[in-house]
Design an enzyme around this catalytic site. Structure first.
Site, PDB file in Angstrom:
ATOM      1  N   ASP A 186      17.267-102.497  -0.313  1.00 23.24           N
ATOM      2  CA  ASP A 186      18.419-102.944   0.282  1.00 23.24           C
ATOM      3  C   ASP A 186      19.386-104.259  -0.484  1.00 23.24           C
ATOM      4  O   ASP A 186      21.051-102.795  -0.955  1.00 23.24           O
ATOM      5  CB  ASP A 186      18.088-104.085   1.259  1.00 23.24           C
ATOM      6  CG  ASP A 186      17.278-103.777   2.390  1.00 23.24           C
ATOM      7  OD1 ASP A 186      17.225-102.710   2.579  1.00 23.24           O
ATOM      8  OD2 ASP A 186      16.519-104.765   2.455  1.00 23.24           O
TER       9      ASP A 186
ATOM     10  N   ARG B 299      14.935-120.533   0.447  1.00 26.19           N
ATOM     11  CA  ARG B 299      16.234-120.573   1.129  1.00 26.19           C
ATOM     12  C   ARG B 299      17.538-121.293   0.683  1.00 26.19           C
ATOM     13  O   ARG B 299      18.398-120.665   0.201  1.00 26.19           O
ATOM     14  CB  ARG B 299      16.157-119.390   2.085  1.00 26.19           C
ATOM     15  CG  ARG B 299      15.143-118.721   2.444  1.00 26.19           C
ATOM     16  CD  ARG B 299      15.486-117.255   1.725  1.00 26.19           C
ATOM     17  NE  ARG B 299      15.148-116.094   1.440  1.00 26.19           N
ATOM     18  CZ  ARG B 299      14.154-115.138   0.734  1.00 26.19           C
ATOM     19  NH1 ARG B 299      14.942-115.584  -0.107  1.00 26.19           N
ATOM     20  NH2 ARG B 299      13.527-114.479   1.149  1.00 26.19           N
TER      21      ARG B 299
ATOM     22  N   ASP C 141      15.032-116.005   7.387  1.00 27.53           N
ATOM     23  CA  ASP C 141      15.928-116.179   6.333  1.00 27.53           C
ATOM     24  C   ASP C 141      17.600-116.027   6.429  1.00 27.53           C
ATOM     25  O   ASP C 141      18.584-117.127   6.029  1.00 27.53           O
ATOM     26  CB  ASP C 141      15.276-114.769   4.945  1.00 27.53           C
ATOM     27  CG  ASP C 141      13.882-115.677   4.521  1.00 27.53           C
ATOM     28  OD1 ASP C 141      13.909-116.264   4.330  1.00 27.53           O
ATOM     29  OD2 ASP C 141      13.043-114.240   4.478  1.00 27.53           O
TER      30      ASP C 141
ATOM     31  N   SER D 184       7.046-105.361   3.780  1.00 27.19           N
ATOM     32  CA  SER D 184       8.423-106.530   3.013  1.00 27.19           C
ATOM     33  C   SER D 184       7.865-107.722   2.080  1.00 27.19           C
ATOM     34  O   SER D 184       6.619-108.031   3.272  1.00 27.19           O
ATOM     35  CB  SER D 184       9.348-106.449   4.428  1.00 27.19           C
ATOM     36  OG  SER D 184      10.073-107.535   3.929  1.00 27.19           O
TER      37      SER D 184
HETATM   38  N1  ARG Z   1       7.732-115.384   7.724  1.00 26.06           N
HETATM   39  C1  ARG Z   1       8.212-115.872   6.834  1.00 26.06           C
HETATM   40  C2  ARG Z   1       9.277-116.797   6.727  1.00 26.06           C
HETATM   41  O1  ARG Z   1       9.845-116.949   7.887  1.00 26.06           O
HETATM   42  C3  ARG Z   1       8.033-115.324   5.629  1.00 26.06           C
HETATM   43  C4  ARG Z   1       9.357-114.363   5.266  1.00 26.06           C
HETATM   44  C5  ARG Z   1       9.830-113.466   3.797  1.00 26.06           C
HETATM   45  N2  ARG Z   1      10.601-112.934   3.835  1.00 26.06           N
HETATM   46  C6  ARG Z   1      10.578-111.388   3.855  1.00 26.06           C
HETATM   47  N3  ARG Z   1      11.811-111.209   4.140  1.00 26.06           N
HETATM   48  N4  ARG Z   1       9.567-110.754   3.813  1.00 26.06           N
HETATM   49  O2  ARG Z   1       9.863-117.686   6.522  1.00 26.06           O
END
Ligand code: ARG
Length: 437
Positions: free
Chosen positions: A46, A127, A156, A208
């Site tokens: 990405d 983040r 995120d 992912s």
């Molecule tokens: N579900 C978790 C969260 O919202 C993990 C997210 C992981 N991000 C990813 N790009 N796979 O914090």
């Protein structure tokens, strides 16, 4: 991207296709406003496509930033080389492990932070730090815009944009993945066309992944079929519990005022300690979580987590906190713990309630000194021994099984009479006129 997926921005504007041009939030950039972009770059598909796409679509310069939060096995020099090869003016690689551990993971430990009963928030904690560094490096490199690779469906984007917008109202944000309407196939086609190396072939990553020193998550692909158990190929960090050693291992985690400071008597810096805990836990199959999660944007999602360090450290911390806290503190704190976890999950790192809660967490953790011994065995973590100078536990008082305890059993009946007074009266009133009342 003139490769036939959407046509260039100019073409689109002419066609009146506003899908990716339309700006919704005040902090989003109009195409004309973008001169130099700070791109949060992971080296994955990405953000690699994005690095090229931004240069082409916005006629803008790109400075890349890659943040090391302890992603196991990541080769940051390779990532940097890739960014430069794709035309970045520069690629900063920042080792933020120390800051991440101290200022993000440690408060989470003090708050026993677990969202939804199973997610120790490693991504959510990372983040706001990534956003903070993005702001710092954007300002330092003369960028007017920050770009990230989050989709429009996840948490995120909320975390990064909420933090950037709080810290730097003057900076604009773009999130190309949210609008460019390329799927994985189209992205790979775009990458091929633009000489972007695609790591590990095209079929490979069916999931992912996001990881750092506090845990690893896998989402998407076959994981979305919630009617099926997890496939074996998801787990790359933690040993299958079935394959873990047949001998249990005892590990002692020592804390000073809520901060883990030693494992098995060996004092370690926080980063090292968390990494060590992760390794020991992974070997014993500890910290696998199959989690159905309520995202902040409304969707439910299934995550498969590998969180060996968090499983060990949080279990020990909770156990020690319980030992030194009063019944009232122990009843109350979990409510604030869960509020803390929710705010962080929801991306509100700069919400003042979170610093209010941190003050409370710090106050309680003043007493959290001592050590907990855990037994690790085939995926399970069990506290088996405890010691603390602040324990509200005194065997001389209890003296169970002997008559010699200092605790006055003679005082008990008086206590019971008063303690149960209201409940007994209420019972009598509610049963008036019935037999036996
Ligand atoms: N579900 C978790 C969260 O919202 C993990 C997210 C992981 N991000 C990813 N790009 N796979 O914090």
């Amino acid at each position: 991207m003139r490769v036939g997926v959407l046509g260039s921005r100019a073409d689109m504007a002419e066609r009146g296709d506003r899908t990716i041009l339309r700006k919704i939030a005040s902090y989003e950039a109009e195409p004309g406003e973008v001169g130099r972009v700070l791109l949060l770059y992971s080296g994955g598909l990405d953000t690699s496509v994005m690095l090229k796409w931004i240069q082409d679509e916005y006629q803008a310069e790109v400075v890349a930033l890659t943040v090391n939060l302890g992603q196991p096995g990541e080769e940051f020099e390779v990532v940097r080389g890739k960014a430069l090869q794709l035309g970045a003016l520069d690629c900063h690689v920042v080792d933020a492990r120390e800051e991440f551990a101290e200022d993000y993971v440690l408060p989470a430990i003090k708050a026993n932070a677990l969202y939804g009963g199973g997610y120790p928030l490693f991504t959510a904690l990372g983040r706001p730090l990534i956003a903070k560094l993005a702001v710092e490096y954007a300002r330092r490199s003369g960028c007017d815009t920050i770009a990230h690779g989050c989709t429009g469906k996840g948490n995120d984007q909320v975390r990064i944009e909420a933090s950037v917008a709080a810290l730097a109202p003057e900076l604009k944000i773009i999130a190309p993945v949210r609008g460019w309407q390329m799927g994985r196939e189209e992205e790979i086609a775009y990458a091929r066309e633009h000489g972007i190396p695609v790591k590990g072939g095209t079929e490979t990553p069916p999931y992912s992944i996001d990881d750092n020193l506090w845990g690893r998550s896998s989402e998407g692909g076959a994981i979305e079929d919630i009617e099926e158990p997890p496939r074996e190929d998801v787990f790359t960090l933690v040993t299958r519990p079935e394959d873990a050693p047949d001998e249990p291992q005892l590990v002692e985690i020592e804390f000073e005022r809520g901060r883990p400071v030693a494992i098995d008597g060996e004092r370690l810096g926080l980063v090292e300690l968390l990494e060590r805990a992760g390794e020991i836990g992974a070997r014993h199959g500890v910290g696998i979580v199959d989690h159905i999660e309520d995202r902040i944007v409304g969707l439910k999602v299934r995550d498969l987590y590998e969180v060996p360090a968090a499983d060990i450290v949080l279990t020990a911390h909770k156990e020690l906190e319980k030992l030194v806290g009063t019944i009232h503190q122990n009843q109350f704190k979990p409510q604030l713990d869960s509020q803390w976890a929710f705010l962080v999950y929801a991306g509100l790192w700069h919400e003042p309630l979170l610093s209010d809660l941190n003050a409370y967490m710090d106050a309680v953790n003043e007493q959290v000194t001592g050590a907990i011994t855990l037994k690790l065995y085939k995926g399970k973590v069990t506290p088996v021994a405890r010691r603390s100078p602040n324990a509200l536990y005194d065997p001389r008082l209890a003296g169970f099984g002997e008559s010699g305890g200092l605790f006055s059993q003679q005082a008990s009946p008086g206590f019971i009479e008063l303690w149960s007074l209201q409940s007994r009266m209420a019972w009598a009133i509610r049963n008036r006129g019935r037999e036996g009342s």
